[in-house]
Motif scaffolding. Structure first.
Motif, mmCIF file in Angstrom:
data_model
loop_
_atom_site.group_PDB
_atom_site.id
_atom_site.type_symbol
_atom_site.label_atom_id
_atom_site.label_comp_id
_atom_site.label_asym_id
_atom_site.label_seq_id
_atom_site.Cartn_x
_atom_site.Cartn_y
_atom_site.Cartn_z
ATOM 1 N N VAL A 155 0.852 -1.174 0.000
ATOM 2 C CA VAL A 155 0.000 0.000 0.000
ATOM 3 C C VAL A 155 0.895 1.233 0.000
ATOM 4 N N SER A 156 0.478 2.253 -0.695
ATOM 5 C CA SER A 156 1.153 3.536 -0.566
ATOM 6 C C SER A 156 0.077 4.587 -0.360
ATOM 7 N N TRP A 157 0.387 5.543 0.469
ATOM 8 C CA TRP A 157 -0.620 6.546 0.770
ATOM 9 C C TRP A 157 -0.017 7.940 0.718
ATOM 10 N N LEU A 158 -0.799 8.826 0.146
ATOM 11 C CA LEU A 158 -0.397 10.225 0.036
ATOM 12 C C LEU A 158 -1.228 11.032 1.020
ATOM 13 N N SER A 159 -0.555 11.829 1.804
ATOM 14 C CA SER A 159 -1.299 12.673 2.734
ATOM 15 C C SER A 159 -1.068 14.135 2.381
ATOM 16 N N HIS A 160 -2.166 14.833 2.313
ATOM 17 C CA HIS A 160 -2.169 16.274 2.033
ATOM 18 C C HIS A 160 -3.364 16.844 2.789
ATOM 19 N N PRO A 161 -3.282 18.071 3.276
ATOM 20 C CA PRO A 161 -4.410 18.604 4.058
ATOM 21 C C PRO A 161 -5.750 18.538 3.325
ATOM 22 N N ASP A 162 -5.752 18.610 2.013
ATOM 23 C CA ASP A 162 -7.020 18.642 1.281
ATOM 24 C C ASP A 162 -7.262 17.415 0.413
ATOM 25 N N TYR A 163 -6.355 16.499 0.447
ATOM 26 C CA TYR A 163 -6.481 15.372 -0.486
ATOM 27 C C TYR A 163 -5.810 14.146 0.113
ATOM 28 N N LEU A 164 -6.480 13.032 -0.018
ATOM 29 C CA LEU A 164 -5.929 11.784 0.493
ATOM 30 C C LEU A 164 -6.012 10.727 -0.603
ATOM 31 N N TRP A 165 -4.969 9.971 -0.730
ATOM 32 C CA TRP A 165 -4.891 9.017 -1.838
ATOM 33 C C TRP A 165 -4.186 7.763 -1.339
ATOM 34 N N ARG A 166 -4.815 6.618 -1.581
ATOM 35 C CA ARG A 166 -4.202 5.358 -1.163
ATOM 36 C C ARG A 166 -4.281 4.360 -2.309
ATOM 37 N N ASP A 167 -3.178 3.726 -2.545
ATOM 38 C CA ASP A 167 -3.110 2.722 -3.604
ATOM 39 C C ASP A 167 -2.801 1.379 -2.949
ATOM 40 N N HIS A 168 -3.777 0.469 -2.959
ATOM 41 C CA HIS A 168 -3.578 -0.881 -2.442
ATOM 42 C C HIS A 168 -3.411 -1.801 -3.644
ATOM 43 N N TYR A 169 -2.483 -2.695 -3.564
ATOM 44 C CA TYR A 169 -2.290 -3.564 -4.727
ATOM 45 C C TYR A 169 -1.904 -4.978 -4.312
ATOM 46 N N LEU A 170 -2.246 -5.898 -5.209
ATOM 47 C CA LEU A 170 -1.883 -7.308 -5.079
ATOM 48 C C LEU A 170 -1.310 -7.739 -6.411
ATOM 49 N N SER A 171 -0.262 -8.515 -6.352
ATOM 50 C CA SER A 171 0.417 -8.848 -7.591
ATOM 51 C C SER A 171 0.826 -10.318 -7.593
ATOM 52 N N TYR A 172 0.796 -10.893 -8.760
ATOM 53 C CA TYR A 172 1.267 -12.279 -8.900
ATOM 54 C C TYR A 172 1.978 -12.407 -10.241
ATOM 55 N N ALA A 173 3.075 -13.126 -10.220
ATOM 56 C CA ALA A 173 3.836 -13.295 -11.465
ATOM 57 C C ALA A 173 4.419 -14.694 -11.540
ATOM 58 N N LEU A 174 4.466 -15.175 -12.751
ATOM 59 C CA LEU A 174 5.192 -16.403 -13.038
ATOM 60 C C LEU A 174 6.494 -15.980 -13.698
#
Lengths: 252, 504
Positions: free
Chosen positions: A89-108
């Motif tokens: 997960v990565s999250w951006l914090s700003h007083p007026d904006y919040l953004w979170r990117d959750h991810y799952l990945s699989y590779a062969l």
């Protein structure tokens, strides 16, 4: 190999490049301008399902030197009995904006070939009270052989920010490699990027990169001590301040 | 606070203790009861006679839980004390047991729970069909009401008898005429109270192939109820079970006052495959104080429910689970007689070092809301997707991931929520530690018409994320635990849990 040659020819055509919108907040992505083909950091799973490194990485990013905006991340990658997994997960914090990117990945993947997919769930909320979920996917395919390799990545499939990355890689030595990357965007300007990762030894490496319009340079150093890794990177912008990134990781 | 307490303390244990996938919204009491039985098992390690467990939660509303258990040659004392530091409320329960291999098999004094047959008439909270027909159980949380008095179980060969009596003070929601509107099953701090009397007897016979049982009890209160509930309830139930090779048939039928209840289940096992087909009509859960509802979807006494639970072995180390239930209102009109359903589909893959599970759940849940002096019943559909992954990447290091995406789909809007948890688990000798990230948020979205224009809207719901660090030190007769959680969205929001367990 044939695919590598095709991609190299395409890059030589000198297409006009522009800037990309995807966040490249990890230290290695910042240093390499998003050319993750040269990265072994599990944190770069957020940009490429083809990064097969195993470990845990905490990331911090200060985009354009803006103290109000900070991006944090917690990323994991692991080799399974069949394939490789990654999540974070990565999250951006700003007083007026919040953004979170959750991810799952699989590779062969193997030494010659890699195929992977990453599923993202992006959450955004605004100080006005609105919030949104957005689903997105990354698909990657890579071929590697001898001194050369190539990758094709389709990032944020279905979104306005979708990008195609065509990458050609040359392995100079055990610890050093260079790559060129052409980025195609349906809803934006295309760009060309070049990156290098030069290993002084297995303990220390320097990574540099350049991208066209807007012209940006990236530089980073990576220190590896036993299982621990530390990386700092900085990246320029023609109109804005420097972007700094720090990764602290534990790899196995 | 109760749900918070349940979630923080008991849910992790419940997930360990339960054998079947459950939804906490539909099975909170069952999960809580199972978790408490697991807590009892953990409190006394083999070879110990005295166990002490003290846990302290330091938050905006701090509270603590203190537990003691002493056991020696079949004699047992269990004491649980819950203390709310903010309100100053203290809740306690105590259980004294004497278990022996004689005619007088089991005696319980203080707080206890009973289980008869399938539990539909008298149950402990657990839905398990395993174990003897008559069982005396330890009480769950001191926040939850349990019978208080005595229970005696006798056994002679395959014949067992049970006598029980209880007098307990319970909180009651009262109207102006001091009639009971409702009786909470947990302590909520209401001013009104009533006295509950409960007494009865049961008999059972258990052979190798079949089991029989009968129970009768009387439950009464010192106040009348508002509405149609009876002040005095007389309940009776007959239970029979037949086990033949791979097949098991359980049947329980009875009456509570004039209202019938039934439960019929057929279980079949074959080479790792197992399925249970069941049919249930519960008694009125507002009328009987201590029963285990066999229906999962509704507490309406006029519904009946059919359920199918199955587990399939797929390939090596992989299993598939399917659970489906549907109920409908008996005697309802065509317009009200639509089905409510619940579906759980789970896939599990597990080796020694790697564990992976994925579960899809769907259930209908009615929500009663009071808007403009009218009660509106809406029936949202819930979808939930859950993923759990655990990987022991090094002998001393493990990776964990739990994430859950929930969709509440109403006719005019959706409420989507995400819970994400990933952690690193360290283990070295007597020390174990975990460092993790948790985040959850929700977003309501919908469409509305304004001036013949269709517009989209969205509103942010709950939103928080935190980092936590927990550490446990396991010594020979001592276990120390510390958990610190810091919110990343509110710097003043933090929680500390301290735990001290000792065994002698």
């Amino acid at each position: 190999m044939r695919l590598t040659i095709i991609i190299m020819l395409a890059l030589c055509c000198g297409w006009v490049a522009a800037h990309a919108d995807l966040s490249e907040e990890t230290a290695s992505a910042n240093a390499l301008s998003g050319v993750t083909a040269l990265s072994f950091s599990p944190a770069d799973r957020i940009l490429s399902p083809l990064v097969l490194g195993s470990g845990t990485v905490f990331t911090y990013h200060l985009p354009f030197g803006d103290g109000d905006t900070q991006v944090w991340g917690f990323h994991n990658g692991s080799r399974l009995s069949i394939g490789h997994s990654g999540f974070g997960v990565s999250w951006l914090s700003h007083p007026d904006y919040l953004w979170r990117d959750h991810y799952l990945s699989y590779a062969l993947g193997s030494r010659d070939f890699a195929l992977g997919y990453t599923q993202h769930l992006l959450y955004e909320s605004f100080s006005s009270g609105e919030s949104y979920y957005t689903w997105g996917g990354d698909l990657g395919l890579g071929f590697y052989g001898g001194d050369y390799g190539s990758e094709v990545r389709w990032l944020r499939i279905g979104s306005e920010d979708a990008q195609w990355h065509f990458t050609a890689i040359t392995y100079l030595s055990e610890y050093s490699s260079i790559a060129t990357d052409y980025v195609y965007q349906e809803h934006g300007k295309d760009s060309v990027r070049a990156a290098s990762s030069i290993g002084i030894s297995d303990l220390f490496a320097i990574q540099t990169s350049w991208q066209s319009d807007p012209p940006r340079f990236g530089f980073g150093t990576r220190l590896k001590l036993s299982y621990g890794t530390f990386m700092y990177a900085v990246r320029t912008h023609p109109e804005m301040g420097l972007s700094h990134s720090v990764d602290v990781g534990f790899t196995w | 606070m109760r749900m918070l307490f349940l979630a923080l303390l008991l849910l992790p244990l419940a997930l360990v203790a339960q054998s079947e996938a459950e939804l906490i919204e539909l099975n909170a009491e069952t999960l809580e009861f199972n978790a408490w039985q697991e807590l009892y098992r953990q409190l006394l390690s083999p070879g110990s006679e005295l166990g002490l467990d003290n846990r302290l939660w330091l938050t905006d509303q701090s509270y603590s839980l203190h537990r003691l258990m002493f056991r020696h040659q079949g004699r047992e004392l269990a004491l649980n004390l819950y203390n709310d530091w903010t309100d100053g409320d203290t809740d306690a329960n105590v259980s004294i047991r004497l278990a022996q291999d004689k005619l007088l098999r089991d005696v319980a004094l203080g707080h206890y729970r009973l289980q008869f047959g399938t539990g539909i008439s008298m149950g402990s909270g657990s839905r398990s069909l395993k174990g003897p027909v008559l069982q005396i159980e330890r009480p769950p949380s001191p926040r939850r009401y349990s019978p208080f008095g005595a229970a005696i179980k006798t056994q002679w060969k395959q014949v067992a008898g049970l006598l029980f009596a209880s007098v307990a003070a319970r909180e009651a929601r009262l109207n102006a005429a001091s009639e009971i509107i409702s009786l909470p099953r947990t302590k909520t701090g209401l001013d009104g109270s009533t006295r509950e009397n409960l007494w009865g007897a049961a008999l059972s016979y258990e052979a190798k192939l079949f089991r029989l049982g009968v129970i009768a009890y009387r439950q009464s209160y010192d106040r009348d109820f508002e509405g149609g509930l009876e002040r005095v309830s007389t309940a009776g139930s007959v239970y029979g079970a037949l086990r033949f090779k791979a097949h098991t048939l359980d049947l329980e039928s009875g009456l509570t006052n004039d209202s019938p209840h039934h439960y019929l289940a057929w279980n079949y096992r074959h080479h790792g495959f197992e399925q249970t087909l069941s049919f249930a009509i519960d008694p009125d859960q507002d009328q009987v104080a201590y029963s285990t509802p066999r229906e999962v979807l509704s507490r309406d006494p006029d519904t009946m429910e059919m359920a199918w639970d199955a587990r399939f072995p797929l390939f090596k180390d992989a299993r598939l689970g399917l659970r489906f239930a549907a109920d409908h209102l008996r005697g309802g009109s065509v317009s009200t007689n639509d089905l409510r359903t619940r579906l759980l589909a789970s896939f599990e893959y597990g080796q020694q070092a790697e564990n992976f599970s994925f579960r899809v759940s769907h259930f209908d849940r009615e929500v009663l809301s009071h808007i403009d002096e009218d009660y509106n019943l809406s029936r949202p559909k819930h979808w939930r997707f859950e993923l759990a992954y655990k990987d022991q990447v090094l002998p001393y290091l493990g990776l964990m991931l739990n994430c859950r995406y929930h969709i509440e789909d109403k006719s005019s809007w959706k409420d989507n929520g995400l819970y994400y948890h990933s952690a690193l688990q360290f283990q070295s000798g007597k020390l174990s530690a975990r460092l993790g990230y948790q985040g959850w948020q929700s977003s309501k979205t919908g469409l509305w018409y304004e001036d013949d224009t269709l517009s989209a809207w969205s509103v942010a719901g709950k939103d928080d994320q935190n980092l936590y660090l927990s550490a446990d030190l396991n010594l020979k007769r001592l276990k120390l635990g510390l958990n610190i959680r810091q919110s990343l969205t509110d710097q003043d929001e933090r929680r500390i849990i301290m735990r001290l367990e000792t065994w002698i």
